[in-house]
Design a protein around this motif. Structure first.
Motif, PDB file in Angstrom:
ATOM      1  N   THR A   1     -11.959  -9.806  11.185  1.00 55.27           N
ATOM      2  CA  THR A   1     -10.675 -10.356  10.729  1.00 55.27           C
ATOM      3  C   THR A   1     -10.656 -11.877  10.747  1.00 55.27           C
ATOM      4  O   THR A   1     -10.098 -12.520   9.854  1.00 55.27           O
ATOM      5  CB  THR A   1      -9.546  -9.794  11.610  1.00 55.27           C
ATOM      6  OG1 THR A   1      -9.528  -8.364  11.481  1.00 55.27           O
ATOM      7  CG2 THR A   1      -8.201 -10.360  11.206  1.00 55.27           C
TER       8      THR A   1
ATOM      9  N   CYS B   1      -8.902  -4.250  17.720  1.00 55.64           N
ATOM     10  CA  CYS B   1      -9.200  -3.463  16.522  1.00 55.64           C
ATOM     11  C   CYS B   1      -9.634  -2.047  16.891  1.00 55.64           C
ATOM     12  O   CYS B   1     -10.528  -1.852  17.724  1.00 55.64           O
ATOM     13  CB  CYS B   1     -10.293  -4.171  15.728  1.00 55.64           C
ATOM     14  SG  CYS B   1     -10.878  -3.274  14.277  1.00 55.64           S
TER      15      CYS B   1
ATOM     16  N   PRO C   1      -1.941  -0.072  13.851  1.00 56.66           N
ATOM     17  CA  PRO C   1      -2.755  -1.293  13.795  1.00 56.66           C
ATOM     18  C   PRO C   1      -2.496  -2.199  15.004  1.00 56.66           C
ATOM     19  O   PRO C   1      -1.696  -3.133  14.954  1.00 56.66           O
ATOM     20  CB  PRO C   1      -2.317  -1.950  12.484  1.00 56.66           C
ATOM     21  CG  PRO C   1      -0.920  -1.471  12.276  1.00 56.66           C
ATOM     22  CD  PRO C   1      -0.826  -0.109  12.884  1.00 56.66           C
TER      23      PRO C   1
ATOM     24  N   ASN D   1      -6.642  -7.682   4.912  1.00 52.14           N
ATOM     25  CA  ASN D   1      -7.998  -7.141   4.796  1.00 52.14           C
ATOM     26  C   ASN D   1      -8.156  -6.339   3.504  1.00 52.14           C
ATOM     27  O   ASN D   1      -9.191  -6.412   2.832  1.00 52.14           O
ATOM     28  CB  ASN D   1      -8.325  -6.258   5.996  1.00 52.14           C
ATOM     29  CG  ASN D   1      -8.650  -7.064   7.250  1.00 52.14           C
ATOM     30  OD1 ASN D   1      -9.027  -8.225   7.158  1.00 52.14           O
ATOM     31  ND2 ASN D   1      -8.510  -6.447   8.407  1.00 52.14           N
ATOM     32  N   ASP D   2      -7.141  -5.570   3.165  1.00 54.09           N
ATOM     33  CA  ASP D   2      -7.179  -4.765   1.936  1.00 54.09           C
ATOM     34  C   ASP D   2      -7.261  -5.663   0.702  1.00 54.09           C
ATOM     35  O   ASP D   2      -8.005  -5.378  -0.245  1.00 54.09           O
ATOM     36  CB  ASP D   2      -5.940  -3.879   1.874  1.00 54.09           C
ATOM     37  CG  ASP D   2      -5.932  -2.962   0.657  1.00 54.09           C
ATOM     38  OD1 ASP D   2      -6.896  -2.215   0.470  1.00 54.09           O
ATOM     39  OD2 ASP D   2      -4.955  -3.022  -0.118  1.00 54.09           O
TER      40      ASP D   2
ATOM     41  N   CYS E   1     -11.801  -2.245   7.205  1.00 59.08           N
ATOM     42  CA  CYS E   1     -10.500  -1.971   7.824  1.00 59.08           C
ATOM     43  C   CYS E   1     -10.184  -0.495   7.588  1.00 59.08           C
ATOM     44  O   CYS E   1     -10.129  -0.033   6.444  1.00 59.08           O
ATOM     45  CB  CYS E   1      -9.435  -2.872   7.208  1.00 59.08           C
ATOM     46  SG  CYS E   1      -7.935  -3.025   8.182  1.00 59.08           S
TER      47      CYS E   1
ATOM     48  N   MET F   1      -5.388   1.145   3.765  1.00 56.39           N
ATOM     49  CA  MET F   1      -5.889  -0.220   3.738  1.00 56.39           C
ATOM     50  C   MET F   1      -7.410  -0.213   3.779  1.00 56.39           C
ATOM     51  O   MET F   1      -8.020   0.601   4.483  1.00 56.39           O
ATOM     52  CB  MET F   1      -5.351  -1.004   4.937  1.00 56.39           C
ATOM     53  CG  MET F   1      -3.829  -1.134   4.947  1.00 56.39           C
ATOM     54  SD  MET F   1      -3.221  -1.992   3.504  1.00 56.39           S
ATOM     55  CE  MET F   1      -1.622  -1.241   3.324  1.00 56.39           C
TER      56      MET F   1
ATOM     57  N   PRO G   1      -4.004  -5.469   8.326  1.00 52.63           N
ATOM     58  CA  PRO G   1      -4.544  -4.475   7.382  1.00 52.63           C
ATOM     59  C   PRO G   1      -4.252  -4.818   5.930  1.00 52.63           C
ATOM     60  O   PRO G   1      -5.080  -4.557   5.042  1.00 52.63           O
ATOM     61  CB  PRO G   1      -3.848  -3.182   7.820  1.00 52.63           C
ATOM     62  CG  PRO G   1      -3.518  -3.392   9.261  1.00 52.63           C
ATOM     63  CD  PRO G   1      -3.171  -4.839   9.361  1.00 52.63           C
ATOM     64  N   GLU G   2      -3.100  -5.421   5.682  1.00 54.12           N
ATOM     65  CA  GLU G   2      -2.753  -5.777   4.303  1.00 54.12           C
ATOM     66  C   GLU G   2      -3.650  -6.895   3.775  1.00 54.12           C
ATOM     67  O   GLU G   2      -4.113  -6.851   2.634  1.00 54.12           O
ATOM     68  CB  GLU G   2      -1.285  -6.182   4.225  1.00 54.12           C
ATOM     69  CG  GLU G   2      -0.329  -5.041   4.535  1.00 54.12           C
ATOM     70  CD  GLU G   2       1.124  -5.434   4.318  1.00 54.12           C
ATOM     71  OE1 GLU G   2       1.386  -6.318   3.490  1.00 54.12           O
ATOM     72  OE2 GLU G   2       1.993  -4.834   4.988  1.00 54.12           O
TER      73      GLU G   2
ATOM     74  N   SER H   1      -7.719   1.916   7.986  1.00 55.52           N
ATOM     75  CA  SER H   1      -6.467   2.664   7.803  1.00 55.52           C
ATOM     76  C   SER H   1      -6.065   3.404   9.077  1.00 55.52           C
ATOM     77  O   SER H   1      -5.629   4.555   9.032  1.00 55.52           O
ATOM     78  CB  SER H   1      -6.593   3.664   6.641  1.00 55.52           C
ATOM     79  OG  SER H   1      -6.773   2.996   5.426  1.00 55.52           O
ATOM     80  N   CYS H   2      -6.216   2.752  10.219  1.00 54.36           N
ATOM     81  CA  CYS H   2      -5.875   3.405  11.483  1.00 54.36           C
ATOM     82  C   CYS H   2      -4.359   3.638  11.552  1.00 54.36           C
ATOM     83  O   CYS H   2      -3.581   2.910  10.942  1.00 54.36           O
ATOM     84  CB  CYS H   2      -6.351   2.588  12.675  1.00 54.36           C
ATOM     85  SG  CYS H   2      -5.724   0.915  12.736  1.00 54.36           S
TER      86      CYS H   2
ATOM     87  N   CYS I   1      -4.215  -4.453  16.014  1.00 47.75           N
ATOM     88  CA  CYS I   1      -4.648  -5.813  15.696  1.00 47.75           C
ATOM     89  C   CYS I   1      -3.479  -6.753  15.490  1.00 47.75           C
ATOM     90  O   CYS I   1      -3.570  -7.957  15.782  1.00 47.75           O
ATOM     91  CB  CYS I   1      -5.526  -5.804  14.450  1.00 47.75           C
ATOM     92  SG  CYS I   1      -4.727  -5.066  12.995  1.00 47.75           S
TER      93      CYS I   1
END
Length: 502
Positions: free
Chosen positions: A125, A114, A52, A77-78, A46, A1, A74-75, A48-49, A54
Protein backbone atom coordinates in the motif's frame (compact mmCIF):
# COMPACT_ATOMS: atom_id res chain seq x y z
CA UNK A 1 -11.43 -4.57 -4.79
CA UNK A 2 -8.38 -5.58 -6.73
CA UNK A 3 -8.38 -8.94 -8.47
CA UNK A 4 -10.22 -11.68 -6.61
CA UNK A 5 -7.28 -14.05 -6.92
CA UNK A 6 -4.58 -11.37 -7.12
CA UNK A 7 -3.04 -12.23 -3.76
CA UNK A 8 -2.59 -15.80 -5.07
CA UNK A 9 -1.52 -14.89 -8.60
CA UNK A 10 1.13 -12.28 -7.79
CA UNK A 11 3.96 -12.18 -5.28
CA UNK A 12 4.64 -8.94 -3.50
CA UNK A 13 7.29 -6.96 -5.33
CA UNK A 14 8.82 -3.74 -4.06
CA UNK A 15 10.75 -1.10 -5.93
CA UNK A 16 14.52 -1.49 -6.19
CA UNK A 17 16.70 -0.20 -3.37
CA UNK A 18 20.21 1.13 -3.98
CA UNK A 19 22.73 -1.16 -2.24
CA UNK A 20 24.20 0.06 1.09
CA UNK A 21 27.75 0.15 -0.28
CA UNK A 22 26.64 2.52 -3.02
CA UNK A 23 24.08 4.69 -1.25
CA UNK A 24 26.30 5.69 1.71
CA UNK A 25 28.24 7.94 -0.69
CA UNK A 26 25.17 10.09 -1.34
CA UNK A 27 22.39 11.86 0.53
CA UNK A 28 19.95 11.08 -2.29
CA UNK A 29 16.78 9.07 -1.72
CA UNK A 30 17.57 5.43 -2.48
CA UNK A 31 14.14 3.78 -2.81
CA UNK A 32 13.15 3.45 -6.46
CA UNK A 33 9.66 2.98 -7.89
CA UNK A 34 8.42 0.03 -9.89
CA UNK A 35 7.40 0.60 -13.53
CA UNK A 36 3.77 1.67 -13.58
CA UNK A 37 2.52 -1.59 -15.12
CA UNK A 38 4.22 -3.64 -12.40
CA UNK A 39 2.82 -1.36 -9.70
CA UNK A 40 -0.66 -1.99 -11.07
CA UNK A 41 -0.20 -5.71 -10.47
CA UNK A 42 0.64 -4.90 -6.85
CA UNK A 43 -2.72 -3.16 -6.61
CA UNK A 44 -4.30 -6.39 -7.83
CA UNK A 45 -3.10 -8.16 -4.68
CA UNK A 46 -5.69 -6.32 -2.54
CA UNK A 47 -7.85 -9.29 -1.62
CA UNK A 48 -11.43 -7.99 -1.12
CA UNK A 49 -11.24 -8.95 2.55
CA UNK A 50 -14.47 -8.66 4.53
CA UNK A 51 -13.10 -6.13 7.02
CA UNK A 52 -10.34 -3.82 5.72
CA UNK A 53 -8.30 -3.41 8.89
CA UNK A 54 -5.78 -1.43 6.79
CA UNK A 55 -8.00 1.67 6.98
CA UNK A 56 -9.35 1.19 10.51
CA UNK A 57 -6.90 3.34 12.47
CA UNK A 58 -8.09 1.84 15.74
CA UNK A 59 -6.24 1.31 18.98
CA UNK A 60 -5.51 -2.28 19.98
CA UNK A 61 -3.45 -3.02 23.10
CA UNK A 62 -2.32 0.60 23.25
CA UNK A 63 -1.06 0.69 19.64
CA UNK A 64 -2.58 1.92 16.40
CA UNK A 65 -3.68 -0.72 13.91
CA UNK A 66 -4.38 0.59 10.42
CA UNK A 67 -4.28 4.11 9.00
CA UNK A 68 -5.28 6.98 11.36
CA UNK A 69 -6.36 8.97 8.28
CA UNK A 70 -8.83 6.22 7.35
CA UNK A 71 -7.62 6.33 3.76
CA UNK A 72 -9.98 4.25 1.60
CA UNK A 73 -7.18 1.84 0.84
CA UNK A 74 -9.03 -0.99 -0.97
CA UNK A 75 -10.57 1.59 -3.27
CA UNK A 76 -7.26 3.23 -4.16
CA UNK A 77 -5.60 -0.16 -4.62
CA UNK A 78 -8.40 -1.18 -6.99
CA UNK A 79 -7.95 2.00 -9.03
CA UNK A 80 -4.20 1.39 -9.20
CA UNK A 81 -4.85 -2.15 -10.44
CA UNK A 82 -7.16 -0.83 -13.16
CA UNK A 83 -4.67 1.85 -14.19
CA UNK A 84 -7.03 4.67 -13.26
CA UNK A 85 -4.28 6.79 -11.72
CA UNK A 86 -6.09 10.12 -11.87
CA UNK A 87 -9.12 8.70 -10.08
CA UNK A 88 -6.81 7.02 -7.57
CA UNK A 89 -5.31 10.41 -6.76
CA UNK A 90 -8.69 12.07 -6.29
CA UNK A 91 -9.83 9.22 -4.04
CA UNK A 92 -6.63 9.41 -1.96
CA UNK A 93 -6.80 13.20 -1.66
CA UNK A 94 -10.28 12.97 -0.12
CA UNK A 95 -8.72 11.77 3.12
CA UNK A 96 -5.04 12.64 2.81
CA UNK A 97 -3.37 16.04 2.52
CA UNK A 98 0.30 15.11 2.19
CA UNK A 99 0.77 11.58 0.78
CA UNK A 100 4.19 12.43 -0.66
CA UNK A 101 5.49 12.53 2.92
CA UNK A 102 3.85 9.46 4.44
CA UNK A 103 4.68 7.36 1.37
CA UNK A 104 8.33 8.01 2.21
CA UNK A 105 8.57 8.09 6.00
CA UNK A 106 5.49 6.34 7.45
CA UNK A 107 6.09 2.89 9.04
CA UNK A 108 3.02 1.71 7.08
CA UNK A 109 0.49 1.02 9.79
CA UNK A 110 -1.85 0.05 6.94
CA UNK A 111 0.40 -2.75 5.73
CA UNK A 112 0.94 -4.15 9.20
CA UNK A 113 -2.85 -4.48 9.55
CA UNK A 114 -3.34 -5.95 6.05
CA UNK A 115 -5.35 -9.17 6.03
CA UNK A 116 -3.11 -10.50 3.27
CA UNK A 117 -0.22 -10.27 5.73
CA UNK A 118 -1.66 -12.91 8.06
CA UNK A 119 -0.40 -15.83 5.96
CA UNK A 120 1.53 -14.06 3.20
CA UNK A 121 3.13 -10.67 2.49
CA UNK A 122 0.98 -7.58 2.92
CA UNK A 123 -0.22 -5.52 -0.03
CA UNK A 124 2.36 -2.85 -0.90
CA UNK A 125 0.00 0.00 0.00
CA UNK A 126 2.80 2.43 0.84
CA UNK A 127 4.45 2.09 -2.58
CA UNK A 128 1.05 2.22 -4.27
CA UNK A 129 0.43 5.51 -2.48
CA UNK A 130 3.78 6.92 -3.55
CA UNK A 131 3.12 5.96 -7.16
CA UNK A 132 -0.28 7.67 -7.02
CA UNK A 133 0.99 10.98 -5.66
CA UNK A 134 4.06 11.09 -7.92
CA UNK A 135 1.84 10.41 -10.95
CA UNK A 136 -0.42 13.24 -9.78
CA UNK A 137 2.45 15.71 -9.43
CA UNK A 138 4.01 14.78 -12.76
CA UNK A 139 0.64 15.22 -14.49
CA UNK A 140 -0.24 18.55 -12.79
CA UNK A 141 -3.18 17.08 -10.90
CA UNK A 142 -2.07 18.44 -7.52
CA UNK A 143 -3.56 21.91 -7.40
CA UNK A 144 -4.83 23.93 -4.46
CA UNK A 145 -6.81 26.77 -5.98
CA UNK A 146 -7.22 30.11 -4.24
CA UNK A 147 -10.80 30.20 -2.86
CA UNK A 148 -13.14 32.39 -4.87
CA UNK A 149 -14.90 33.59 -1.72
CA UNK A 150 -13.18 34.48 1.55
CA UNK A 151 -14.91 34.22 4.94
CA UNK A 152 -13.26 37.30 6.41
CA UNK A 153 -11.83 35.18 9.26
CA UNK A 154 -8.11 35.16 10.03
CA UNK A 155 -6.25 32.19 11.50
CA UNK A 156 -2.66 32.03 12.76
CA UNK A 157 -0.94 28.65 12.84
CA UNK A 158 2.23 28.36 14.91
CA UNK A 159 4.51 25.73 13.42
CA UNK A 160 4.85 24.41 9.86
CA UNK A 161 5.19 20.70 10.50
CA UNK A 162 2.72 18.18 9.04
CA UNK A 163 -0.08 19.07 11.46
CA UNK A 164 0.25 22.80 10.77
CA UNK A 165 0.47 22.29 7.01
CA UNK A 166 -2.57 20.02 6.80
CA UNK A 167 -4.64 22.32 9.05
CA UNK A 168 -3.66 25.33 6.92
CA UNK A 169 -4.58 23.55 3.71
CA UNK A 170 -8.04 22.58 5.00
CA UNK A 171 -8.87 26.01 6.44
CA UNK A 172 -7.64 27.84 3.36
CA UNK A 173 -9.89 25.70 1.17
CA UNK A 174 -12.79 26.71 3.40
CA UNK A 175 -12.10 30.36 2.59
CA UNK A 176 -10.36 31.50 5.76
CA UNK A 177 -7.20 33.61 5.60
CA UNK A 178 -4.35 31.51 7.01
CA UNK A 179 -0.88 32.60 8.12
CA UNK A 180 1.74 30.09 9.28
CA UNK A 181 4.46 31.33 11.64
CA UNK A 182 7.68 29.31 11.66
CA UNK A 183 10.69 30.01 13.88
CA UNK A 184 13.10 28.30 11.46
CA UNK A 185 14.22 29.64 8.11
CA UNK A 186 12.11 27.20 6.08
CA UNK A 187 8.84 25.29 6.43
CA UNK A 188 8.42 21.63 7.29
CA UNK A 189 9.27 21.30 10.98
CA UNK A 190 10.80 17.89 11.67
CA UNK A 191 10.01 16.86 8.08
CA UNK A 192 12.79 19.25 7.08
CA UNK A 193 15.14 19.31 10.04
CA UNK A 194 14.44 16.02 11.82
CA UNK A 195 14.34 13.57 8.90
CA UNK A 196 17.50 13.25 6.77
CA UNK A 197 17.51 13.90 3.05
CA UNK A 198 18.03 10.30 1.94
CA UNK A 199 14.73 9.46 3.62
CA UNK A 200 12.84 12.59 2.51
CA UNK A 201 14.36 14.82 -0.16
CA UNK A 202 13.72 18.41 0.90
CA UNK A 203 12.74 19.35 -2.63
CA UNK A 204 9.62 17.26 -2.03
CA UNK A 205 8.72 19.62 0.83
CA UNK A 206 9.46 22.72 -1.26
CA UNK A 207 7.22 21.42 -4.04
CA UNK A 208 4.25 21.28 -1.65
CA UNK A 209 5.02 24.62 0.05
CA UNK A 210 5.11 26.38 -3.35
CA UNK A 211 1.61 25.09 -4.13
CA UNK A 212 0.31 26.18 -0.73
CA UNK A 213 1.72 29.69 -1.20
CA UNK A 214 0.10 29.96 -4.63
CA UNK A 215 -3.24 29.02 -3.06
CA UNK A 216 -3.05 32.01 -0.71
CA UNK A 217 -1.50 30.60 2.47
CA UNK A 218 1.06 32.99 3.95
CA UNK A 219 4.32 31.79 5.53
CA UNK A 220 6.27 33.96 7.97
CA UNK A 221 9.74 32.63 8.77
CA UNK A 222 12.38 33.33 11.44
CA UNK A 223 9.73 34.48 13.92
CA UNK A 224 9.67 32.79 17.32
CA UNK A 225 6.20 33.22 18.84
CA UNK A 226 6.53 33.78 22.56
CA UNK A 227 9.83 35.61 22.14
CA UNK A 228 9.64 37.80 19.02
CA UNK A 229 5.85 38.18 19.18
CA UNK A 230 3.70 37.64 22.26
CA UNK A 231 0.61 35.48 22.18
CA UNK A 232 -1.72 38.32 23.16
CA UNK A 233 -0.62 40.29 20.10
CA UNK A 234 -1.63 37.44 17.81
CA UNK A 235 -4.98 37.03 19.56
CA UNK A 236 -5.73 40.70 18.88
CA UNK A 237 -5.06 40.31 15.16
CA UNK A 238 -6.39 36.80 14.48
CA UNK A 239 -9.75 35.20 15.14
CA UNK A 240 -8.21 31.85 16.04
CA UNK A 241 -4.72 30.55 16.83
CA UNK A 242 -3.62 26.93 16.37
CA UNK A 243 -0.51 25.69 18.19
CA UNK A 244 1.32 23.06 16.12
CA UNK A 245 4.79 23.48 17.60
CA UNK A 246 5.55 19.80 18.20
CA UNK A 247 6.94 17.98 21.21
CA UNK A 248 10.15 19.96 21.07
CA UNK A 249 11.88 19.14 24.35
CA UNK A 250 14.49 16.41 23.78
CA UNK A 251 14.95 13.89 26.60
CA UNK A 252 18.41 14.31 28.11
CA UNK A 253 20.82 11.88 29.80
CA UNK A 254 21.89 13.43 33.09
CA UNK A 255 24.90 11.37 34.13
CA UNK A 256 28.45 12.17 35.13
CA UNK A 257 30.42 13.86 32.34
CA UNK A 258 27.36 15.17 30.48
CA UNK A 259 29.12 18.52 30.02
CA UNK A 260 31.84 16.97 27.84
CA UNK A 261 32.38 18.54 24.43
CA UNK A 262 31.13 16.14 21.78
CA UNK A 263 27.64 15.31 23.05
CA UNK A 264 24.68 16.50 20.97
CA UNK A 265 20.96 15.99 20.79
CA UNK A 266 20.04 14.03 17.67
CA UNK A 267 17.68 16.72 16.37
CA UNK A 268 20.47 19.34 16.52
CA UNK A 269 22.84 17.01 14.68
CA UNK A 270 20.33 16.19 11.93
CA UNK A 271 19.34 19.84 11.57
CA UNK A 272 22.93 20.96 11.14
CA UNK A 273 23.57 18.36 8.43
CA UNK A 274 20.35 19.30 6.60
CA UNK A 275 21.29 22.99 6.69
CA UNK A 276 24.69 22.12 5.26
CA UNK A 277 22.93 20.29 2.44
CA UNK A 278 20.65 23.26 1.65
CA UNK A 279 21.35 24.37 -1.91
CA UNK A 280 23.44 21.25 -2.44
CA UNK A 281 23.71 19.96 -6.02
CA UNK A 282 22.35 16.46 -5.43
CA UNK A 283 22.71 15.46 -9.05
CA UNK A 284 26.45 16.04 -9.42
CA UNK A 285 28.16 16.06 -6.03
CA UNK A 286 27.84 12.87 -4.01
CA UNK A 287 29.43 13.64 -0.65
CA UNK A 288 29.87 16.63 1.62
CA UNK A 289 32.92 17.70 3.59
CA UNK A 290 32.04 17.62 7.26
CA UNK A 291 35.09 19.42 8.61
CA UNK A 292 33.15 22.67 9.06
CA UNK A 293 30.43 21.15 11.25
CA UNK A 294 30.33 22.13 14.91
CA UNK A 295 31.12 18.49 15.72
CA UNK A 296 34.03 18.45 13.27
CA UNK A 297 34.78 15.83 10.67
CA UNK A 298 33.53 12.30 11.36
CA UNK A 299 36.03 10.66 9.02
CA UNK A 300 37.64 7.81 10.95
CA UNK A 301 35.74 8.73 14.13
CA UNK A 302 33.70 6.70 16.62
CA UNK A 303 30.03 7.60 17.13
CA UNK A 304 27.67 6.36 19.84
CA UNK A 305 23.93 6.84 19.30
CA UNK A 306 21.74 6.63 22.40
CA UNK A 307 18.20 5.56 21.49
CA UNK A 308 16.81 2.73 19.39
CA UNK A 309 14.00 4.49 17.50
CA UNK A 310 13.70 5.96 14.02
CA UNK A 311 15.66 9.09 14.94
CA UNK A 312 18.52 6.98 16.27
CA UNK A 313 18.58 5.04 13.02
CA UNK A 314 18.58 8.30 11.04
CA UNK A 315 21.64 9.39 13.03
CA UNK A 316 23.38 6.13 12.12
CA UNK A 317 22.64 6.58 8.42
CA UNK A 318 23.86 10.18 8.53
CA UNK A 319 27.03 9.37 10.50
CA UNK A 320 28.14 6.65 8.10
CA UNK A 321 27.64 9.05 5.17
CA UNK A 322 29.89 11.55 6.94
CA UNK A 323 32.68 8.99 7.25
CA UNK A 324 32.32 7.51 10.75
CA UNK A 325 34.08 4.15 10.90
CA UNK A 326 32.79 2.92 14.26
CA UNK A 327 29.12 3.27 15.15
CA UNK A 328 27.27 1.87 18.15
CA UNK A 329 23.55 2.23 18.94
CA UNK A 330 22.51 1.83 22.58
CA UNK A 331 18.97 0.69 23.40
CA UNK A 332 17.71 0.16 26.95
CA UNK A 333 14.89 -2.18 25.97
CA UNK A 334 15.43 -5.92 25.39
CA UNK A 335 15.98 -7.23 21.88
CA UNK A 336 12.56 -7.89 20.30
CA UNK A 337 11.55 -11.25 18.94
CA UNK A 338 12.26 -11.81 15.24
CA UNK A 339 8.74 -13.17 14.74
CA UNK A 340 5.36 -12.40 16.31
CA UNK A 341 4.77 -13.90 19.72
CA UNK A 342 1.41 -15.45 20.62
CA UNK A 343 0.84 -12.47 22.94
CA UNK A 344 1.09 -10.10 19.94
CA UNK A 345 -1.42 -11.43 17.38
CA UNK A 346 -2.47 -9.79 14.11
CA UNK A 347 -3.86 -7.13 13.59
CA UNK A 348 -1.91 -5.62 16.49
CA UNK A 349 1.18 -3.63 15.55
CA UNK A 350 3.96 -6.27 15.31
CA UNK A 351 6.45 -5.91 18.15
CA UNK A 352 9.26 -7.59 16.27
CA UNK A 353 12.88 -6.82 15.50
CA UNK A 354 13.16 -4.25 12.72
CA UNK A 355 16.43 -3.65 10.93
CA UNK A 356 16.20 -0.22 9.32
CA UNK A 357 18.28 1.34 6.56
CA UNK A 358 21.01 2.85 8.76
CA UNK A 359 21.52 -0.39 10.63
CA UNK A 360 21.58 -2.28 7.32
CA UNK A 361 24.33 0.06 6.10
CA UNK A 362 26.52 -0.56 9.13
CA UNK A 363 25.99 -4.32 8.88
CA UNK A 364 26.84 -4.34 5.17
CA UNK A 365 29.59 -1.74 5.07
CA UNK A 366 31.26 -2.01 8.48
CA UNK A 367 30.63 -5.70 9.07
CA UNK A 368 28.66 -5.74 12.33
CA UNK A 369 25.27 -4.94 13.82
CA UNK A 370 25.59 -1.60 15.68
CA UNK A 371 22.74 -2.30 18.12
CA UNK A 372 23.35 -3.07 21.79
CA UNK A 373 20.19 -3.96 23.71
CA UNK A 374 19.46 -4.00 27.47
CA UNK A 375 22.02 -1.22 27.89
CA UNK A 376 22.25 2.41 28.96
CA UNK A 377 24.87 5.09 29.58
CA UNK A 378 26.37 5.14 33.05
CA UNK A 379 28.84 8.01 32.47
CA UNK A 380 30.76 10.03 29.92
CA UNK A 381 34.52 10.45 30.17
CA UNK A 382 36.45 13.46 28.89
CA UNK A 383 40.09 14.33 28.39
CA UNK A 384 41.99 17.14 30.12
CA UNK A 385 40.62 19.61 27.55
CA UNK A 386 37.01 18.68 28.31
CA UNK A 387 36.48 16.74 25.09
CA UNK A 388 34.59 13.48 25.06
CA UNK A 389 36.83 10.43 24.81
CA UNK A 390 34.71 7.48 25.91
CA UNK A 391 31.36 6.28 27.24
CA UNK A 392 30.78 3.81 30.05
CA UNK A 393 27.84 1.55 29.31
CA UNK A 394 26.03 -0.72 31.75
CA UNK A 395 23.67 -3.64 31.16
CA UNK A 396 20.07 -3.44 32.40
CA UNK A 397 17.52 -5.97 33.49
CA UNK A 398 13.79 -5.39 33.48
CA UNK A 399 11.80 -5.80 36.67
CA UNK A 400 8.02 -5.81 36.99
CA UNK A 401 6.21 -4.58 40.10
CA UNK A 402 3.81 -7.43 41.03
CA UNK A 403 1.25 -5.00 42.48
CA UNK A 404 1.10 -2.35 39.74
CA UNK A 405 2.50 -4.46 36.87
CA UNK A 406 4.68 -1.47 35.96
CA UNK A 407 8.04 -2.11 34.33
CA UNK A 408 11.31 -0.55 35.39
CA UNK A 409 14.99 -1.19 34.80
CA UNK A 410 17.88 -1.76 37.15
CA UNK A 411 21.59 -1.97 36.46
CA UNK A 412 23.32 -5.32 36.40
CA UNK A 413 26.16 -5.10 38.92
CA UNK A 414 29.62 -5.46 37.40
CA UNK A 415 28.41 -5.24 33.78
CA UNK A 416 30.08 -1.94 32.89
CA UNK A 417 32.03 -1.63 29.64
CA UNK A 418 33.94 1.35 28.26
CA UNK A 419 33.72 2.23 24.56
CA UNK A 420 35.62 4.88 22.62
CA UNK A 421 33.51 7.81 21.47
CA UNK A 422 34.33 11.01 19.58
CA UNK A 423 30.66 11.98 19.26
CA UNK A 424 27.56 10.94 21.21
CA UNK A 425 24.12 11.61 19.72
CA UNK A 426 21.21 11.55 22.16
CA UNK A 427 18.12 10.21 20.38
CA UNK A 428 16.09 9.29 23.46
CA UNK A 429 12.84 10.90 22.32
CA UNK A 430 10.99 14.04 23.39
CA UNK A 431 9.17 14.90 26.59
CA UNK A 432 6.53 17.42 25.58
CA UNK A 433 5.92 20.96 24.44
CA UNK A 434 8.03 23.99 25.27
CA UNK A 435 6.93 26.03 28.26
CA UNK A 436 7.53 29.51 26.82
CA UNK A 437 5.08 28.85 23.98
CA UNK A 438 2.41 27.62 26.38
CA UNK A 439 3.01 30.54 28.70
CA UNK A 440 2.72 33.25 26.06
CA UNK A 441 -0.81 32.07 25.30
CA UNK A 442 -1.68 31.15 28.86
CA UNK A 443 -2.64 27.57 28.02
CA UNK A 444 -2.38 24.74 30.52
CA UNK A 445 -0.35 21.55 30.14
CA UNK A 446 -1.28 18.02 31.14
CA UNK A 447 0.84 15.65 33.22
CA UNK A 448 2.95 14.81 30.13
CA UNK A 449 3.56 18.54 29.43
CA UNK A 450 1.48 18.35 26.26
CA UNK A 451 -1.03 21.16 25.76
CA UNK A 452 -4.18 20.31 27.68
CA UNK A 453 -7.58 19.90 26.03
CA UNK A 454 -10.76 18.04 26.82
CA UNK A 455 -10.91 14.44 25.59
CA UNK A 456 -11.43 14.31 21.80
CA UNK A 457 -11.25 18.11 21.67
CA UNK A 458 -8.67 20.47 20.18
CA UNK A 459 -9.49 23.71 21.97
CA UNK A 460 -7.09 24.54 24.81
CA UNK A 461 -7.91 26.01 28.21
CA UNK A 462 -7.52 29.45 26.58
CA UNK A 463 -10.49 30.58 24.52
CA UNK A 464 -9.84 30.85 20.76
CA UNK A 465 -6.55 28.91 21.05
CA UNK A 466 -6.44 25.38 19.61
CA UNK A 467 -3.69 22.78 19.33
CA UNK A 468 -2.82 19.71 17.25
CA UNK A 469 -0.04 17.28 16.40
CA UNK A 470 2.78 16.27 18.74
CA UNK A 471 2.12 19.34 20.90
CA UNK A 472 -1.31 17.86 21.59
CA UNK A 473 -0.76 14.09 21.66
CA UNK A 474 2.99 13.85 22.37
CA UNK A 475 5.74 12.50 20.13
CA UNK A 476 4.11 10.47 17.38
CA UNK A 477 4.08 9.68 13.66
CA UNK A 478 3.76 11.99 10.66
CA UNK A 479 0.48 10.28 9.70
CA UNK A 480 -0.98 11.07 13.14
CA UNK A 481 0.12 14.70 12.82
CA UNK A 482 -1.72 15.00 9.50
CA UNK A 483 -4.83 13.39 11.01
CA UNK A 484 -4.68 15.85 13.92
CA UNK A 485 -4.24 18.77 11.51
CA UNK A 486 -7.38 17.76 9.65
CA UNK A 487 -9.31 17.33 12.89
CA UNK A 488 -8.27 20.68 14.39
CA UNK A 489 -9.19 22.43 11.12
CA UNK A 490 -12.69 21.00 11.41
CA UNK A 491 -12.95 22.13 15.05
CA UNK A 492 -11.70 25.65 14.27
CA UNK A 493 -14.00 26.00 11.26
CA UNK A 494 -17.02 24.97 13.31
CA UNK A 495 -16.10 27.39 16.11
CA UNK A 496 -15.87 30.24 13.57
CA UNK A 497 -18.86 29.50 11.37
CA UNK A 498 -21.23 27.57 13.63
CA UNK A 499 -21.04 24.54 11.33
CA UNK A 500 -18.44 22.86 9.17
CA UNK A 501 -18.34 20.92 5.92
CA UNK A 502 -14.72 19.85 6.36
Amino acid sequence: MGKNTGFLDYERKDGAVVSPNERIHSFDEFHKSLPREEQQLQGARCMSCGIPFCQAGMTISGMTSGCPLHNLIPETNDLVYKGKWEQAYYRLSRTHNLPEFTSRVCPALCENACTCGVDSKAVSTKENERSIIEYAFSNNLVQDETPEVRSGKKIAIIGSGPSGLSAAQMLNRRGHEVTIFERSDKAGGLLRYGIPNMKLDKRVIDRRINLMEKSGIKFVYNVNIGKDIKGEELLKEYDRVILCCGASNPRDINVEGRDAEGIMFAVDFLKEVTKKLAGFDYDSAKTIDSKDFSFGSLKGKSVVVVGGGDTGNDCIGTAIRLGATTIKQVEMNPKPSETRLPSNPWPEWPRVLKTDYGQEEVIECLGYDPRVFDTTVKSFEKDKNGKLKSVTLVKLEMVVDPETNRRSFKEVAGSETVVKADLVLIAAGFIGSEKYVRDTFGVEANERTNVKTELNSYETTKKRVFTAGDMHRGQSLVVWAIAEGRAVAKAVDESLMGFTNL
